[in-house]
Scaffold this active site. Structure first.
Site, PDB file in Angstrom:
ATOM      1  N   GLU A 118       0.342  -1.437  -0.289  1.00  0.00           N
ATOM      2  CA  GLU A 118      -0.256   0.167  -0.445  1.00  0.00           C
ATOM      3  C   GLU A 118       0.669   1.281  -0.006  1.00  0.00           C
ATOM      4  O   GLU A 118       0.680   2.071   0.653  1.00  0.00           O
ATOM      5  CB  GLU A 118      -1.135   0.130   0.680  1.00  0.00           C
ATOM      6  CG  GLU A 118      -1.938  -1.185   1.589  1.00  0.00           C
ATOM      7  CD  GLU A 118      -2.998  -1.340   2.297  1.00  0.00           C
ATOM      8  OE1 GLU A 118      -3.011  -0.718   3.260  1.00  0.00           O
ATOM      9  OE2 GLU A 118      -4.334  -1.569   2.029  1.00  0.00           O
ATOM     10  N   GLU A 136      -5.288  -7.772  -1.316  1.00  0.00           N
ATOM     11  CA  GLU A 136      -6.160  -8.281  -0.022  1.00  0.00           C
ATOM     12  C   GLU A 136      -7.619  -8.296  -0.656  1.00  0.00           C
ATOM     13  O   GLU A 136      -7.915  -6.861  -1.253  1.00  0.00           O
ATOM     14  CB  GLU A 136      -5.612  -7.145   0.183  1.00  0.00           C
ATOM     15  CG  GLU A 136      -4.267  -7.407   1.655  1.00  0.00           C
ATOM     16  CD  GLU A 136      -3.726  -6.191   2.232  1.00  0.00           C
ATOM     17  OE1 GLU A 136      -5.059  -5.941   3.132  1.00  0.00           O
ATOM     18  OE2 GLU A 136      -2.778  -6.014   1.833  1.00  0.00           O
TER      19      GLU A 136
HETATM   20  C1  BG6 Z   1      -4.333  -3.832   4.922  1.00  0.00           C
HETATM   21  C2  BG6 Z   1      -3.301  -3.660   5.195  1.00  0.00           C
HETATM   22  O1  BG6 Z   1      -5.013  -1.931   4.386  1.00  0.00           O
HETATM   23  O2  BG6 Z   1      -5.400  -3.478   5.011  1.00  0.00           O
HETATM   24  C3  BG6 Z   1      -3.263  -4.873   6.182  1.00  0.00           C
HETATM   25  O3  BG6 Z   1      -2.725  -3.699   4.418  1.00  0.00           O
HETATM   26  C4  BG6 Z   1      -4.636  -4.490   7.046  1.00  0.00           C
HETATM   27  O4  BG6 Z   1      -2.266  -4.500   6.581  1.00  0.00           O
HETATM   28  C5  BG6 Z   1      -5.602  -5.065   6.250  1.00  0.00           C
HETATM   29  O5  BG6 Z   1      -4.233  -5.664   7.975  1.00  0.00           O
HETATM   30  C6  BG6 Z   1      -7.244  -5.135   7.046  1.00  0.00           C
HETATM   31  O6  BG6 Z   1      -7.385  -3.227   7.525  1.00  0.00           O
HETATM   32  P1  BG6 Z   1      -7.408  -3.552   9.645  1.00  0.00           P
HETATM   33  O7  BG6 Z   1      -7.127  -2.924   9.968  1.00  0.00           O
HETATM   34  O8  BG6 Z   1      -8.884  -3.827   9.637  1.00  0.00           O
HETATM   35  O9  BG6 Z   1      -6.505  -4.856   9.766  1.00  0.00           O
END
Ligand code: BG6
Length: 487
Positions: A175, A386
């Site tokens: 990111e 992701e």
């Molecule tokens: C992304 C990141 O922005 O979102 C992850 O790359 C992160 O590291 C994921 O865990 C989900 O966000 P969160 O705050 O729910 O863990």
């Protein structure tokens, strides 16, 4: 309407959110090791020193460091073709400044990759997923100092050489575009950057107490872009077969209304947040709109050196990857209703539902996004690295976990992907976020769960780390087996 034959199905993890063992086998402290947990209403707290009697979620995380065999075995049962992990930089170079890499750290990832290959799972590695050695933050303010480019490159080359024949897919930074935001979490985790004033505080402070200096932050982001390009150049020298990608936090923005003022505000937001870094990493140069934006915001861009331009031109990536969780709206109306989101919130969209953490659920937004990226960068493959649904799971008396809300979220996003592929998008793979429950990056909670596999670990530090398959485990297994036919 089908997924391509060799579609890369799998899951994605970050070292600091799953491994634990935060000081084992010579590992140094990394940024997340200094951060306490919070919740939706309580920002996380960063500490200059480890505080006794406080619970740091990354220190044990979900103990993947010791349980990786069991976990990778479970991923294999689901039929994973790919597993995205990150290497924790501080396991390889504990302070970042050592001349020689830590062999014990390198061995750990050898074992991970061997275990993956045992099941025919292709590893995909993020070199830097929010886990810079803490020493580089304290001494250099992270990527704000140009010298950190050299430390990153040394680390990247060590990994490329060591795992030359074990890893084909690499991502330089998680990111990277998070650095465009005046968000302390994004700055400290993504860029390793804090202002000098904040670094001088001895007391722990919450993220909302931290300051921002856009001149320094954009300098740090530039150094990170140069570091990424250098890693691409060096990686290809070490193994021309490597596929090296970027990674964009894609938050899809919509204008809140058709008021032309909203349209203009949306256009600017989308360009700076979603397009700028990817444009640099794919087209090899700063786009004019960004140079103008920086100038109009009084950012002195003399940090862009002549040689940097050459490096950016040469170090363009092989494939585009992104995280996609939400969409948000942009509005010029000061009274508009607001909503949270991943790293950054926006104006609420009246047509969408949101998760318990206020993240708006928008599968159509994914289709729109894939089509937009594909027409902006027609030549390169795209991968979603992701996507997932953070929710509270309940273990029933018989030990089962019925996470139909997660299945529903994922199913709708997979349908959107299928439709996008059908309309010409070259999508090569999908790794859902947190295939096993891990620590949340945003809030530091275990309570917010993404996994197909439940982990008995809680925010008060209790739990025995035992693993339980949720309903979604069997659903995803079926999805992969049918190559996305049986959703
Ligand atoms: C992304 C990141 O922005 O979102 C992850 O790359 C992160 O590291 C994921 O865990 C989900 O966000 P969160 O705050 O729910 O863990």
């Amino acid at each position: 309407m089908k997924f391509p034959k060799n579609f890369l199905w799998g899951g994605a993890l970050a070292a600091n959110q799953c491994e634990g063992a935060y000081l084992e086998d010579g590992k140094g402290l990394s940024v997340p090791d200094m951060i306490l947990g919070g919740d939706i209403n309580t920002p996380r707290t960063i500490c200059k020193y480890i505080q006794k009697n406080k619970f740091y979620p990354s220190h044990e995380a979900v103990d993947f460091y010791h349980r990786y065999k069991e976990d990778i075995g479970l991923f294999a049962q689901m039929g994973f073709k790919v597993l995205r992990i990150s290497i924790n930089w501080a396991r390889i170079y504990p302070t970042g400044e050592e001349a020689v890499a830590n062999e014990a750290g390198l061995k750990f990832y050898d074992k991970i990759f061997n275990e993956c290959h045992k099941y025919g799972i292709e590893p995909m590695v993020t070199l830097s997923h929010y886990e810079m050695p803490w020493h580089l933050v304290e001494k250099y303010q992270g990527f704000y100092s140009r010298i950190v480019i050299d430390y990153y490159l040394k680390y990247a080359k060590t990994c490329f050489k060591r795992y030359r024949n074990k890893v084909k897919y690499w991502l330089t930074f998680n990111e990277i575009n998070a650095g465009t935001m005046a968000d302390p979490l994004a700055s400290i985790m993504g860029l390793g950057y804090m202002t000098r004033k904040d670094l001088q505080r001895n007391e722990p402070c919450t993220f909302d107490e931290l300051s921002d200096n856009p001149q320094e932050r954009y300098t740090a982001l530039h150094h990170e872009l140069v570091a990424s390009a250098l890693a691409v150049i060096e990686g290809h020298k070490i193994n021309p077969e490597f596929m090296i990608g970027n990674m964009i936090s894609h938050i899809t923005w919509y204008p809140r209304t058709c008021n032309p003022k909203d349209i203009l505000a949306w256009q600017q937001k989308d360009a700076i947040f979603n397009d700028f870094c990817a444009d640099v990493q794919i087209r090899g140069e700063y786009p004019e709109y960004m140079l103008a934006y920086l100038k109009n915001h009084q950012i002195d861009t003399s940090y862009i050196l002549v040689n940097d331009k050459k490096i950016l031109k040469e170090g363009v990536i092989d494939f585009y990857t992104m995280s996609y969780y939400i969409s948000n709206c942009v509005s010029t109306d000061p009274n508009v209703e607001k909503i949270g989101g991943n790293l950054v919130g926006g104006a609420k969209n009246p047509y969408l539902q949101a998760s318990k953490w206020g993240w708006q659920i928008d599968p159509d937004g994914l289709k729109y996004t894939l089509k937009a990226i594909s027409s902006r960068y027609p030549k390169i493959p795209i991968m979603i690295v992701e996507n997932g649904f953070g929710a509270v799971d309940k273990v029933e008396k018989d030990g089962s976990i019925h996470d139909d809300y997660r299945i529903d979220y994922l199913r709708k996003h997979l349908i959107a992907m299928k439709e996008a592929i059908n309309e010409g998008v070259n999508l090569i793979g999908y790794t859902s976020w947190g295939p096993i429950d891990i620590v949340s990056a945003g809030t530091g909670q275990f309570y917010k769960r993404y996994g197909f596999i439940y982990v008995d670990k809680h925010d008060d530090g209790t739990g025995d780390f035992s693993r339980i398959k949720k309903d979604s485990f069997y659903w995803y297994q079926k999805v992969i087996k049918s190559n996305g036919e049986d959703l």
